[in-house]
Design an enzyme around this catalytic site. Structure first.
Site: not given
Length: 706
Positions: A345, A355, A392-393, A421, A506
């Site tokens: 993603h 990420d 995706e998140e 990922d 994140h």
């Protein structure tokens, strides 16, 4: 004697003649070439990652659309036919949020938290940091909750049972939970089921901030005190307005009343470790267990509730937004109707250096190397599909909508799905897969140089850290493999360098600087992941007989069934149907392995060119490919019907997964609490369901009707 030679027959003979007698490179030559240092480039990987992470790019924003255009242009420049595939999906964004703490009646002056992540000194992306969304939980319920704070550790169901045993009543409270152990959406759901009215989730210093002695970013790899891990708290996968079907323009959608049923029921907010510790200091009551405590130099963790009172307010907006997957196709020369799918993603909560864009840059590296192979004359036997997912998140939306729209053709044609990922977040190779791919992954690791020690291979370093060379399983729903293996029953794998995780996950600090300083300073780990990912894909695309081994699958299931039997042997539940079904799978696995060896022997003879042998190869491959589908059940798991796979899927209270038999695990958990005859009968029913699925898999693998 007359002899009629048609044009098609003549061409077939010429093709066979040239295949046998004219010089050409075998597939193994191209596979070795793929690993050649001359084909890889640390510099281009670094350039791609920097290009992808110059701005924050949340799904549904212009910045993320720009990254889609970048990926599309790169694939197109590699002469890979590529296109954008859009879906209209429900996304959420924050409008406003606030959090205040009233320490106690004796100290009533409230503390208002800023809820801001501080820009670090020398941040080269400070000029665009304002584009980062305010910290929030995607799909969180809008509303206000006011109540005494209660510390619930990681917010697991067993944590609430511990609090109950301590005599702590959590009803009407605001749960204060640490990130870790389980999916944040389950933290919120578990709190709701326990009777809490709101949830605060924070990044504890012990887990993410380096504990007592770690240096935080930019001086170290750890999360700064004001860092916040944001993310989604939605429990369903894909667009919540289209459960089970694709979110195409003008499609059917759930009504607002139906949608409320699948969204979180109480408001929640993510906060920093600094703010979380401030709240913890204000909670009184009994002292928490030793393993619930934080850093040694931090406050004593008490469970409450109160005397601290929290006032949490969150207002979000929901909107139908356009997302864009990028799809590139390298068509197979001999079996174009068989697909090997690679996916990563692209969307990120902030800059997304680890990420997910370490994975996106690695996908582009694989694509570039495949183009170079094509220039040398390589064509894959089977079709390779390169997918760059969006949203995706939020809830694995891009991959799920594509898989749902193409479900029937994927079920009949997909050989495997290979996911990356987070390609790199630190040292240590990690692979997760369905078990028939274990042997193939280990073989690939033997051929790739260890990026941190050039005197050995990835296999060597992997063996030192994990002597059993353990491959993890795909029981969690945390990445884009979920729609393929857990919903459709397609063999799958996931690769990364990140065995210790990464603390800035994140947050604002997951940027190119963090990657260059701490994640992968020389970008050698990116190269290694690209090599393993691409080599596994090449083997699946090019090997005449698919390199699957179901013996390890049967062994894995047998070990799981034995563990289950040991745990519930005194509950009047019979595990023998499961053990018997696994024995049949073991027999079928041994049988097809024998058939494969027989075909390989005969293919070494000149007669291997004839039609009957090629039909047998196709039949073997169909059995190997379709066996995984048989582990699915159309009714899915009782608590999560979208999840059809009865072996590998998340359990009811943990979206990060189970090792195996999630339906049985959920039933055992419920029965252990209820302790009724009916609840243990439900366990027996789930054992029968899994047994039947394994029986079906044995029939498919054996290739004969029962």
């Amino acid at each position: 004697m007359s002899f009629d030679l048609t044009l098609s027959t003549f061409l077939t003979i010429i093709s066979a003649f040239t295949t046998i007698f004219l010089p050409s490179h075998p597939k193994s030559y191209y596979h070795s070439l793929f690993l050649s240092p001359s084909l890889s480039s640390n510099d281009s990987l670094s350039h791609d990652l920097l290009s992808l992470t110059r701005r924050p790019h949340v799904a549904g924003t212009p910045a993320n659309s720009h990254t889609a255009s970048y990926v599309l242009s790169q694939l197109t420049s590699y002469n890979i036919p590529s296109r954008l595939k859009s879906y209209s999906v429900l996304l959420t964004y924050p409008v406003s949020r606030s959090l205040t703490l009233t320490p106690s009646l004796q100290h009533p002056l409230p503390e208002v938290f800023s809820l801001q992540q501080e820009i670090y000194k020398g941040d080269p992306f400070a000029d665009v940091a304002g584009e980062v969304l305010p910290t929030f939980h995607a799909y969180a319920k809008s509303g206000t909750a006011t109540g005494p704070a209660v510390y619930v550790n990681y917010g697991q169901m067993e944590d609430y049972r511990t609090l109950e045993e301590m005599g702590v009543d959590v009803k009407g409270t605001i749960a204060v939970a640490k990130y870790g152990r389980i999916f944040r959406g389950d933290i919120v759901q578990n709190a709701y089921e326990a009777g809490c009215i709101g949830v605060i989730v924070y990044t504890d210093r012990k887990d993410f901030g380096g504990g007592d002695s770690g240096n935080w970013f930019p001086n170290g790899r750890w999360m700064p005190p004001t860092g916040v891990q944001v993310g989604s708290v939605l429990l369903v996968k894909g667009d919540p307005t289209t459960p089970g079907w694709a979110s195409t323009e003008g499609c059917e959608r759930l009504s607002d009343e139906e949608l409320v049923e699948v969204l979180p029921k109480i408001p929640s907010l993510p906060v920093s470790g600094q703010d979380g510790e401030t709240i913890i200091k204000s909670i009184g009551g009994k002292v928490a267990k030793d393993d619930w405590q934080g850093s040694k130099d931090g406050p004593v963790y008490r469970v409450g509730p109160g005397p601290a009172v929290l006032n949490l307010t969150y207002l979000g907006k929901q909107t139908i937004a356009s997302i864009e997957n990028v799809i590139g196709v390298i068509e197979g020369a001999e079996e174009p109707d068989r697909y090997v799918v690679l996916g990563n993603h692209r969307d990120a909560w902030t800059f997304g250096a680890a990420d997910p864009n370490s994975g996106t840059a690695t996908l582009l590296e694989v694509a570039k190397r495949l183009q170079k192979l094509a220039l040398e004359g390589w064509k894959p036997r089977r079709t390779i599909i390169l997918c760059n997912w969006d949203a995706e998140e939020y809830a694995l939306i891009g991959s799920t909508e594509w898989a749902e729209e193409n479900s029937k053709i994927l079920i009949s044609r997909a050989v495997a799905y290979l996911n990356v990922d987070i390609a790199v977040a630190g040292p240590g190779f990690r692979a997760d897969a369905t078990p028939q791919l274990d042997e193939l992954i280990r073989e690939a690791a033997k051929q790739v140089q260890d990026p941190d020690n050039s005197s050995q291979t990835v296999y060597d370093s992997w063996a030192k850290s994990s002597p059993s060379l353990e491959v993890g399983r795909l029981g969690g729903g945390g990445s884009d493999f979920a729609a393929f293996v857990q919903h459709l029953g397609i063999p799958a794998a996931d690769f990364s360098y990140e065995t210790g995780g990464y603390p800035v996950y994140h947050s604002l600090y997951d940027d190119f600087v963090w990657m260059k300083q701490f994640g992968d300073p020389g970008f050698h780990r990116h190269v290694a992941v690209a090599s393993i990912w691409g080599l596994v894909a090449l083997r699946l695309a090019d090997d005449e007989i698919l390199p699957f081994n179901y013996v390890s699958y049967a062994t894995e299931l047998k070990n799981g069934a034995k563990e289950l039997e040991d745990r519930i042997s005194d509950k009047g539940v019979d595990v023998n149907p499961l053990l018997k079904a696994i024995e049949e799978l073991q027999g079928a696995a041994n049988k097809i392995n024998g058939e494969i060896e027989g075909v390989k022997r005969s293919k070494r003879q000149i007669s291997s060119m004839w039609k009957d042998e090629n039909i047998k190869v196709r039949e073997l491959n169909d059995r190997l490919m379709m066996t995984e589908r048989a582990f699915t059940d159309p009714d899915g798991l009782p608590a999560k019907p979208w999840y059809k796979h009865l072996i590998y899927a998340p359990t009811k209270h943990n979206g990060y997964g189970s090792r195996y038999f999630p339906g049985i695990e959920d039933a055992v958990e419920e029965a252990s609490g209820l302790k009724t005859t009916d609840s243990w009968r439900a366990v027996q029913h789930q054992i029968w369901r899994v047994s039947r699925a394994i029986k079906h898999a044995s029939i498919v693998l054996s290739g004969h009707l029962a």
